[in-house]
Design a protein around this motif. Structure first.
Motif, PDB file in Angstrom:
ATOM      1  N   ALA A 118       0.831  -1.208   0.000  1.00 14.68           N
ATOM      2  CA  ALA A 118       0.000   0.000   0.000  1.00 14.68           C
ATOM      3  C   ALA A 118       0.863   1.255   0.000  1.00 14.68           C
ATOM      4  O   ALA A 118       0.584   2.218  -0.724  1.00 14.68           O
ATOM      5  CB  ALA A 118      -0.941  -0.005   1.204  1.00 14.68           C
ATOM      6  N   GLN A 119       1.928   1.262   0.786  1.00  9.81           N
ATOM      7  CA  GLN A 119       2.810   2.423   0.844  1.00  9.81           C
ATOM      8  C   GLN A 119       3.480   2.677  -0.506  1.00  9.81           C
ATOM      9  O   GLN A 119       3.607   3.812  -0.949  1.00  9.81           O
ATOM     10  CB  GLN A 119       3.863   2.224   1.930  1.00  9.81           C
ATOM     11  N   ALA A 162      -2.605   2.502   4.956  1.00  9.25           N
ATOM     12  CA  ALA A 162      -2.770   2.041   6.337  1.00  9.25           C
ATOM     13  C   ALA A 162      -2.708   0.523   6.355  1.00  9.25           C
ATOM     14  O   ALA A 162      -2.959  -0.134   5.352  1.00  9.25           O
ATOM     15  CB  ALA A 162      -4.099   2.516   6.923  1.00  9.25           C
ATOM     16  N   GLU A 163      -2.376  -0.004   7.521  1.00  8.90           N
ATOM     17  CA  GLU A 163      -2.357  -1.448   7.735  1.00  8.90           C
ATOM     18  C   GLU A 163      -3.711  -1.881   8.264  1.00  8.90           C
ATOM     19  O   GLU A 163      -4.314  -1.191   9.087  1.00  8.90           O
ATOM     20  CB  GLU A 163      -1.266  -1.785   8.748  1.00  8.90           C
ATOM     21  N   GLY A 164      -4.181  -3.024   7.799  1.00  7.55           N
ATOM     22  CA  GLY A 164      -5.438  -3.572   8.287  1.00  7.55           C
ATOM     23  C   GLY A 164      -5.253  -4.307   9.600  1.00  7.55           C
ATOM     24  O   GLY A 164      -4.133  -4.450  10.099  1.00  7.55           O
ATOM     25  N   PRO A 165      -6.329  -4.807  10.165  1.00  6.50           N
ATOM     26  CA  PRO A 165      -6.278  -5.508  11.451  1.00  6.50           C
ATOM     27  C   PRO A 165      -5.300  -6.683  11.426  1.00  6.50           C
ATOM     28  O   PRO A 165      -5.350  -7.512  10.524  1.00  6.50           O
ATOM     29  CB  PRO A 165      -7.712  -6.007  11.639  1.00  6.50           C
ATOM     30  N   ASP A 170       6.212  -5.268  -7.426  1.00  4.02           N
ATOM     31  CA  ASP A 170       5.374  -5.785  -8.514  1.00  4.02           C
ATOM     32  C   ASP A 170       3.892  -5.703  -8.163  1.00  4.02           C
ATOM     33  O   ASP A 170       3.065  -5.319  -8.995  1.00  4.02           O
ATOM     34  CB  ASP A 170       5.742  -7.232  -8.851  1.00  4.02           C
ATOM     35  N   ILE A 171       3.554  -6.057  -6.928  1.00  6.52           N
ATOM     36  CA  ILE A 171       2.157  -5.983  -6.496  1.00  6.52           C
ATOM     37  C   ILE A 171       1.691  -4.531  -6.483  1.00  6.52           C
ATOM     38  O   ILE A 171       0.597  -4.209  -6.956  1.00  6.52           O
ATOM     39  CB  ILE A 171       1.965  -6.632  -5.114  1.00  6.52           C
ATOM     40  N   ALA A 172       2.530  -3.624  -5.963  1.00  2.00           N
ATOM     41  CA  ALA A 172       2.169  -2.199  -5.909  1.00  2.00           C
ATOM     42  C   ALA A 172       1.938  -1.634  -7.305  1.00  2.00           C
ATOM     43  O   ALA A 172       1.023  -0.828  -7.507  1.00  2.00           O
ATOM     44  CB  ALA A 172       3.258  -1.404  -5.192  1.00  2.00           C
TER      45      ALA A 172
END
Length: 109
Positions: free
Chosen positions: A31-32, A45-48, A96-98
């Motif tokens: 995400a960053q 942000a990070e999820g739970p 790669d995912i980003a």
């Protein structure tokens, strides 16, 4: 950045000019890095429990996660749309995912 009642995570714009932040989870790192590709109107942000990563602009939140089969998915939390990202999986690099996340989200906005 506006807030809503359904997502009360700590949204951040990372100081990329100060070096790479220490990742707390793979999906937060994704995400960053997607934020760095999409622009500063986005937050990460990070999820739970570090199980997901989140992107946000205005009132739209996207969840980045990994399904049981190991595929990476992206969900538009506002409308509930979910898609599995092509060409990447849980073993792919965060960069790669980003790139895949930013490409898909960038096409929408």
């Amino acid at each position: 950045m506006p807030t809503d009642r359904t997502h009360t995570l700590n949204w951040t714009h990372l100081p990329f000019d100060q070096g790479e932040p220490t990742p707390r989870s793979l999906l937060l790192t994704v995400a960053q890095r997607a934020v760095s590709l999409l622009g500063d109107q986005w937050g990460a942000a990070e999820g739970p429990g570090g199980r997901t990563g989140h992107l946000r602009t205005d009132h739209t939140v996207f969840t980045i996660g990994v399904c049981e089969a190991g595929d990476v998915f992206l969900r538009n939390d506002e409308i509930g749309d979910v898609m599995h990202l092509p060409y990447v999986n849980a073993n792919s690099s965060p960069d790669d995912i980003a790139e895949q996340v930013a490409e898909y989200v960038g096409d929408l906005y």
